[in-house]
Design an enzyme around this catalytic site. Structure first.
Site, PDB file in Angstrom:
ATOM      1  N   TYR A   1      -7.951  14.493   1.752  1.00  0.00           N
ATOM      2  CA  TYR A   1      -7.098  15.182   1.022  1.00  0.00           C
ATOM      3  C   TYR A   1      -8.418  16.340  -0.084  1.00  0.00           C
ATOM      4  O   TYR A   1      -9.304  15.500   0.270  1.00  0.00           O
ATOM      5  CB  TYR A   1      -6.257  14.538   0.136  1.00  0.00           C
ATOM      6  CG  TYR A   1      -5.184  13.846   1.392  1.00  0.00           C
ATOM      7  CD1 TYR A   1      -4.086  14.567   2.138  1.00  0.00           C
ATOM      8  CD2 TYR A   1      -4.843  12.546   1.838  1.00  0.00           C
ATOM      9  CE1 TYR A   1      -3.390  14.090   3.616  1.00  0.00           C
ATOM     10  CE2 TYR A   1      -3.897  12.433   2.884  1.00  0.00           C
ATOM     11  CZ  TYR A   1      -3.670  12.822   3.530  1.00  0.00           C
ATOM     12  OH  TYR A   1      -2.524  12.499   4.363  1.00  0.00           O
TER      13      TYR A   1
ATOM     14  N   GLN B   1       0.810   6.921  -6.560  1.00  0.00           N
ATOM     15  CA  GLN B   1      -0.711   7.493  -5.733  1.00  0.00           C
ATOM     16  C   GLN B   1      -0.492   8.828  -6.303  1.00  0.00           C
ATOM     17  O   GLN B   1       0.830   9.513  -5.615  1.00  0.00           O
ATOM     18  CB  GLN B   1      -0.560   7.360  -4.066  1.00  0.00           C
ATOM     19  CG  GLN B   1      -1.927   7.285  -4.161  1.00  0.00           C
ATOM     20  CD  GLN B   1      -2.357   7.126  -2.253  1.00  0.00           C
ATOM     21  OE1 GLN B   1      -1.358   8.218  -2.160  1.00  0.00           O
ATOM     22  NE2 GLN B   1      -3.528   6.914  -2.057  1.00  0.00           N
TER      23      GLN B   1
ATOM     24  N   GLY C   1      -0.118  -2.274   5.094  1.00  0.00           N
ATOM     25  CA  GLY C   1       0.598  -1.647   4.906  1.00  0.00           C
ATOM     26  C   GLY C   1       1.634  -1.744   6.176  1.00  0.00           C
ATOM     27  O   GLY C   1       2.801  -1.913   5.590  1.00  0.00           O
ATOM     28  N   ARG C   2       1.046  -1.577   7.316  1.00  0.00           N
ATOM     29  CA  ARG C   2       1.981  -1.306   7.886  1.00  0.00           C
ATOM     30  C   ARG C   2       3.132  -2.619   8.767  1.00  0.00           C
ATOM     31  O   ARG C   2       3.817  -3.043   9.181  1.00  0.00           O
ATOM     32  CB  ARG C   2       1.474  -1.640   9.907  1.00  0.00           C
ATOM     33  CG  ARG C   2       0.445   0.356   8.988  1.00  0.00           C
ATOM     34  CD  ARG C   2      -0.461   0.689  10.966  1.00  0.00           C
ATOM     35  NE  ARG C   2      -1.397  -0.165  10.161  1.00  0.00           N
ATOM     36  CZ  ARG C   2      -1.985  -0.023  10.764  1.00  0.00           C
ATOM     37  NH1 ARG C   2      -2.415   0.514  11.997  1.00  0.00           N
ATOM     38  NH2 ARG C   2      -3.263  -0.850  10.757  1.00  0.00           N
TER      39      ARG C   2
ATOM     40  N   ARG D   1      -8.720   5.327  -4.696  1.00  0.00           N
ATOM     41  CA  ARG D   1      -8.639   5.437  -3.741  1.00  0.00           C
ATOM     42  C   ARG D   1      -9.585   5.912  -2.647  1.00  0.00           C
ATOM     43  O   ARG D   1      -9.587   6.943  -3.150  1.00  0.00           O
ATOM     44  CB  ARG D   1      -7.704   5.542  -3.000  1.00  0.00           C
ATOM     45  CG  ARG D   1      -7.861   5.106  -1.521  1.00  0.00           C
ATOM     46  CD  ARG D   1      -6.208   5.123  -1.297  1.00  0.00           C
ATOM     47  NE  ARG D   1      -5.067   4.001  -0.580  1.00  0.00           N
ATOM     48  CZ  ARG D   1      -4.777   3.073   0.192  1.00  0.00           C
ATOM     49  NH1 ARG D   1      -5.066   3.383   1.355  1.00  0.00           N
ATOM     50  NH2 ARG D   1      -3.655   2.072  -0.227  1.00  0.00           N
TER      51      ARG D   1
ATOM     52  N   SER E   1       0.827  -1.177   0.001  1.00  0.00           N
ATOM     53  CA  SER E   1       0.255   0.455  -0.453  1.00  0.00           C
ATOM     54  C   SER E   1       0.981   1.407  -0.372  1.00  0.00           C
ATOM     55  O   SER E   1       2.016   0.851   0.776  1.00  0.00           O
ATOM     56  CB  SER E   1      -0.670  -0.101   1.332  1.00  0.00           C
ATOM     57  OG  SER E   1      -2.164   0.342   1.138  1.00  0.00           O
ATOM     58  N   PRO E   2       0.109   2.175  -0.624  1.00  0.00           N
ATOM     59  CA  PRO E   2       0.891   3.345  -0.391  1.00  0.00           C
ATOM     60  C   PRO E   2       1.077   4.330   0.822  1.00  0.00           C
ATOM     61  O   PRO E   2       0.252   4.036   1.536  1.00  0.00           O
ATOM     62  CB  PRO E   2       0.724   4.469  -1.754  1.00  0.00           C
ATOM     63  CG  PRO E   2      -1.294   3.826  -1.417  1.00  0.00           C
ATOM     64  CD  PRO E   2      -1.167   2.757  -1.663  1.00  0.00           C
TER      65      PRO E   2
HETATM   66  C1  LIG Z   1       3.670   5.186   7.395  1.00  0.00           C
HETATM   67  C2  LIG Z   1       2.312   5.477   6.359  1.00  0.00           C
HETATM   68  C3  LIG Z   1       1.765   6.306   5.479  1.00  0.00           C
HETATM   69  C4  LIG Z   1       0.915   5.998   4.851  1.00  0.00           C
HETATM   70  N1  LIG Z   1       0.652   7.051   3.657  1.00  0.00           N
HETATM   71  C5  LIG Z   1      -0.026   6.611   2.854  1.00  0.00           C
HETATM   72  C6  LIG Z   1      -0.138   7.793   1.631  1.00  0.00           C
HETATM   73  O1  LIG Z   1       0.804   8.119   1.933  1.00  0.00           O
HETATM   74  N2  LIG Z   1      -1.202   7.411   1.116  1.00  0.00           N
HETATM   75  C7  LIG Z   1      -2.223   6.194   1.289  1.00  0.00           C
HETATM   76  O2  LIG Z   1      -3.510   7.159   0.678  1.00  0.00           O
HETATM   77  N3  LIG Z   1      -2.623   5.731   2.624  1.00  0.00           N
HETATM   78  C8  LIG Z   1      -1.343   5.790   2.863  1.00  0.00           C
HETATM   79  N4  LIG Z   1      -1.628   4.980   5.059  1.00  0.00           N
HETATM   80  C9  LIG Z   1      -2.548   4.247   4.798  1.00  0.00           C
HETATM   81  C10 LIG Z   1      -1.494   2.366   4.355  1.00  0.00           C
HETATM   82  O3  LIG Z   1      -2.037   2.472   2.771  1.00  0.00           O
HETATM   83  C11 LIG Z   1      -3.007   1.668   4.541  1.00  0.00           C
HETATM   84  O4  LIG Z   1      -4.231   1.843   3.698  1.00  0.00           O
HETATM   85  C12 LIG Z   1      -3.396   1.702   6.254  1.00  0.00           C
HETATM   86  O5  LIG Z   1      -1.814   1.762   6.521  1.00  0.00           O
HETATM   87  C13 LIG Z   1      -4.352   0.355   6.357  1.00  0.00           C
HETATM   88  O6  LIG Z   1      -3.799  -0.590   6.015  1.00  0.00           O
HETATM   89  P1  LIG Z   1      -2.166  -1.497   7.154  1.00  0.00           P
HETATM   90  O7  LIG Z   1      -3.506  -1.737   7.712  1.00  0.00           O
HETATM   91  O8  LIG Z   1      -2.206  -2.637   5.979  1.00  0.00           O
HETATM   92  O9  LIG Z   1      -1.871  -0.626   7.747  1.00  0.00           O
HETATM   93  C14 LIG Z   1       0.112   5.201   5.504  1.00  0.00           C
HETATM   94  C15 LIG Z   1       0.278   4.382   5.991  1.00  0.00           C
HETATM   95  C16 LIG Z   1       1.056   4.766   6.574  1.00  0.00           C
HETATM   96  C17 LIG Z   1       1.616   3.576   8.496  1.00  0.00           C
END
Ligand SMILES: Cc1cc2nc3c(=O)[nH]c(=O)nc-3n(C[C@H](O)[C@H](O)[C@H](O)COP(=O)(O)O)c2cc1C
Length: 393
Positions: free
Chosen positions: A202, A121, A343-344, A250, A43-44
């Site tokens: 955003y 993205q 993501g995380r 998204r 994920s971004p």
């Molecule tokens: C450090 C960090 C930065 C993130 N930056 C973005 C981003 O640039 N664009 C976006 O759409 N989501 C962003 N997210 C959200 C993640 O893409 C993801 O949707 C969210 O962390 C949930 O997924 P997870 O439970 O697997 O972490 C970010 C999340 C984290 C942890």
């Protein structure tokens, strides 16, 4: 059947590699002219490591590492369409030639050394712009050097944030054109896919939510009016890239607030985006209002992806709380989503896709220089199993 084309969501059938049936989340997928080796996605994730919007060695290392990790697609963080569109001074951009060339170095390396596809993205921060990196406080304004921000309505993100200027119709046309220009640069930069950031409060997202969009002109009021600017952006982008290029979006599928944007709205938005050429919806939620209190947990946003896939007949990507191989496999098997983003858990373990592929019994091929290491890894697993008294297999 292997791939599912963009704009259609149909039941996923098992694929095979060397005659063995593959787990569904490891089976190939395609959108328009782009084939993905599997359905796992990084994920971004914003890094806030740029100066003047220039991605550098950090991004090459970070994205290269995740591309080696085995996911079929890695999506670079929110990349801004202008200097004023940035969330923080550390955000990357695609508004000039130097940034385009810097991204090209990264995408070339990913393509040369991994089977992963790399997406970007594209977005505009709107009223959440001109703030500090996450580690200095959530959406906290800069201590100095703030830039003017705009939004659908002059409602600040919080009392601490700037009051945004209400965007004029001319502003919106110019910002849609900036998205189109960034999309053309994304193509030159070698990206395989464009994800439009229509989520998380955003700019575009704040047009969709009735909490942040209080306009009384043709861009506010009914859902159809609130969709006008998102559709302008999508159409401008779609018209700027070849047919073979996937364009996804998204969405925050719920504001998680009474009177806010709802999952029903998300289905309607997904249908409109699909009809305007959007190939896949990434089903996220929240972050649209500081009062939002989502019920987060394991796979918590997957129902949004499933509903949109079923009711809007468009491909979806699930994201949020996906932390186990069985989650990813179950999501695809249940037809809730075509792709699954992490993501995380990917930050914690950049080899997650490889580890999950082992757990699902269909190990991804290792990069050649690591193949010997992979052999060791397998032996380690076998020795470990043997020590537990489990049969070698
Ligand atoms: C450090 C960090 C930065 C993130 N930056 C973005 C981003 O640039 N664009 C976006 O759409 N989501 C962003 N997210 C959200 C993640 O893409 C993801 O949707 C969210 O962390 C949930 O997924 P997870 O439970 O697997 O972490 C970010 C999340 C984290 C942890």
């Amino acid at each position: 059947m292997l791939p599912v084309a963009g704009n259609t969501a149909s039941v996923v059938q098992p694929a095979s590699r060397n005659g063995d049936t593959l787990p569904l989340c490891l089976s190939p997928f395609s959108l328009r002219g782009v084939a993905f080796a599997n359905r796992l996605v990084v994920s971004p994730m914003a890094q806030y490591m740029c100066t003047d919007g220039m991605p550098g060695d950090w991004h090459a290392t970070h994205l290269g590492m995740h591309a080696l990790g085995g996911a079929g697609l890695v999506v670079a963080e929110m990349t801004c369409v202008s200097p004023e569109a940035r969330i923080t001074p550390g955000c990357p951009g695609l508004w000039n030639d130097a940034q385009t060339a810097a991204w090209r170095r990264i995408t070339d390396a990913v393509h040369a050394h991994t089977p992963a596809r790399i997406g970007v993205q594209i977005g505009h921060a709107g009223r959440k712009g001109s703030t500090r990196p996450l580690w200095e406080g959530f959406s906290k304004p800069l201590a100095e050097g703030n830039w003017p921000i705009l939004a659908p309505s002059p409602i600040p993100w919080s009392e601490a944030n700037q009051v945004p200027r209400e965007a004029t119709a001319e502003d919106l046309a110019a910002i849609a054109a900036q998205h189109a220009a960034a999309a053309r640069r994304a193509l030159l930069a070698g990206f395989d896919l464009i994800e439009l950031h229509f989520a998380h409060g955003y700019l575009v997202s704040s047009f969709l939510s009735p909490l942040s969009n209080r306009r009384v002109d043709g861009f506010g009021g009914s859902l159809a009016n609130r969709l006008r600017f998102p559709l302008m952006v999508l159409r401008a982008v779609r018209a700027s890239v070849p047919d073979a290029m996937p364009v996804t979006a998204r969405l925050s599928c719920s504001d998680w607030i009474e009177g806010g944007f709802t999952p029903d709205d998300a289905v309607q938005v997904a249908i409109a985006l699909r009809d305007a050429g959007c190939d896949l919806i990434v089903a996220s939620s929240g972050q649209t209002d500081p009062q939002s209190r989502p019920t987060a947990g394991a796979m918590w946003q997957v129902p949004f992806a499933g509903r949109i896939r079923a009711e809007a007949a468009v491909a979806t990507m699930a994201v949020g709380g996906v932390t186990e191989p069985s989650h990813a496999e179950g999501i695809v098997a249940e037809d809730a989503a075509d792709m699954v983003a992490v993501g995380r858990a990917a930050l914690y373990d950049p080899w997650w896709a490889r580890h999950w592929s082992h757990a699902l019994g269909a190990p991804l091929p290792w990069p050649l220089p690591y193949a010997y290491g992979g052999h060791f890894a397998r032996r380690h697993v076998l020795v470990h199993r043997h020590a537990e008294g489990r049969p070698r297999s």
